[in-house]
Design a protein around this motif. Sequence first.
Motif, PDB file in Angstrom:
ATOM      1  N   PHE A 102       0.790  -1.223   0.000  1.00  0.00           N
ATOM      2  CA  PHE A 102       0.000   0.000   0.000  1.00  0.00           C
ATOM      3  C   PHE A 102       0.829   1.284   0.000  1.00  0.00           C
ATOM      4  N   VAL A 103       2.129   1.208  -0.167  1.00  0.00           N
ATOM      5  CA  VAL A 103       2.890   2.439  -0.417  1.00  0.00           C
ATOM      6  C   VAL A 103       2.589   2.935  -1.828  1.00  0.00           C
ATOM      7  N   GLU A 104       1.832   2.153  -2.574  1.00  0.00           N
ATOM      8  CA  GLU A 104       1.457   2.484  -3.950  1.00  0.00           C
ATOM      9  C   GLU A 104       0.836   3.878  -4.127  1.00  0.00           C
ATOM     10  N   PRO A 105      -0.087   4.358  -3.239  1.00  0.00           N
ATOM     11  CA  PRO A 105      -0.641   5.698  -3.434  1.00  0.00           C
ATOM     12  C   PRO A 105       0.422   6.790  -3.442  1.00  0.00           C
ATOM     13  N   VAL A 106       1.468   6.600  -2.649  1.00  0.00           N
ATOM     14  CA  VAL A 106       2.554   7.584  -2.625  1.00  0.00           C
ATOM     15  C   VAL A 106       3.254   7.620  -3.978  1.00  0.00           C
ATOM     16  N   PHE A 107       3.551   6.453  -4.536  1.00  0.00           N
ATOM     17  CA  PHE A 107       4.186   6.389  -5.847  1.00  0.00           C
ATOM     18  C   PHE A 107       3.302   7.027  -6.922  1.00  0.00           C
ATOM     19  N   ILE A 108       2.010   6.735  -6.874  1.00  0.00           N
ATOM     20  CA  ILE A 108       1.093   7.296  -7.878  1.00  0.00           C
ATOM     21  C   ILE A 108       1.045   8.815  -7.765  1.00  0.00           C
ATOM     22  N   ALA A 109       0.913   9.308  -6.541  1.00  0.00           N
ATOM     23  CA  ALA A 109       0.862  10.755  -6.340  1.00  0.00           C
ATOM     24  C   ALA A 109       2.140  11.425  -6.846  1.00  0.00           C
ATOM     25  N   LEU A 110       3.288  10.810  -6.571  1.00  0.00           N
ATOM     26  CA  LEU A 110       4.563  11.380  -7.026  1.00  0.00           C
ATOM     27  C   LEU A 110       4.694  11.344  -8.544  1.00  0.00           C
ATOM     28  N   LEU A 112       2.216  11.351 -10.745  1.00  0.00           N
ATOM     29  CA  LEU A 112       1.293  12.346 -11.304  1.00  0.00           C
ATOM     30  C   LEU A 112       1.816  13.765 -11.112  1.00  0.00           C
ATOM     31  N   TRP A 113       2.444  14.003  -9.969  1.00  0.00           N
ATOM     32  CA  TRP A 113       2.972  15.340  -9.679  1.00  0.00           C
ATOM     33  C   TRP A 113       4.200  15.646 -10.531  1.00  0.00           C
ATOM     34  N   ILE A 114       5.135  14.697 -10.629  1.00  0.00           N
ATOM     35  CA  ILE A 114       6.392  14.932 -11.332  1.00  0.00           C
ATOM     36  C   ILE A 114       6.217  14.940 -12.849  1.00  0.00           C
TER      37      ILE A 114
END
Length: 297
Positions: A102-110, A112-114
């Motif tokens: 579930f660290v996946e949301p952090v990767f997705i957010a990063l 999308l942001w980057i």
Amino acid sequence: MTRTTKGYILGAVAAVSYGTNPLFAVPLYEMGMGVSSVLFYRYLFATLILGAIMLLRGDSFRLARRDLPLMVLLGIFFAMSSVLLFEAYKYMDVGLASTLLFVEPVFIALILWIFFHERISMWTIVSIAICLTGVVFLCNPGEGAHVTATGATLVILSSLAYAIYMVMINKSRIRRLSGSTLTFYSLLFGMIVFAVRTNGFTEVQPVPSGLLPWACIAGISIVPTIVSLMTVAVSIQCIGSVPVSILGALEPITGVMFGVALFGEILTVRASIGIVLIILAVIVLILSGRRHEKSAA
């Protein structure tokens, strides 16, 4: 039912169904099968079953030539996510492995942001923060639980691969494909990974004789594969990658439940706190989504 509500429901179904992976995989490991062989049969039978369903329903198999390279990449990323997660089951409790995913949301957010310069809403940030706090509790569950650095690394890499898969669906022309077509080709092209890992399928182990191993093969091909992939694809199209990934909090809860009930893993106070926090995060996300929907109306 609104499009947003449909997205949340399908996202929850996708998470719970994907969380059943260890229920079918661990017994096959105990019978002597390796990760690559288990996943080969999972993808093979899932592709055949889904293909038959699509033929009966008259669904389209059409894939534009220009979409072929992107579809191959999708299949490879999804397959690599499966391989890394299933390897991690050897090095840590299955419930904790499902949770670390579930660290996946952090990767997705990063991502999308980057790469896409997207802003993340405050409610989404709050939901991610609550979820990650829950994950911290589950990663430090107390005496009796089993976690290794190798297992944690494999799960984190699995999470990254799956995050890329989800963003590619949401941000490419592939999103126009139906859920069944997208799922079929993800499975089909994912077989490339197992062809490499088994030396052109020559090292695939036979399924042990008996009803149980074949039941596990059927289960892992249908529930955490076809059901999860089809529902997550449609859910992403409805509500986007980040909300779907946060709803994925239901996946580690499912994994923990199976770990405790079937595999003798210990549910500690810390782990219980983590589960409660994750459920709270999902509730925050759903309520914020409904609020946004009402405001838009």
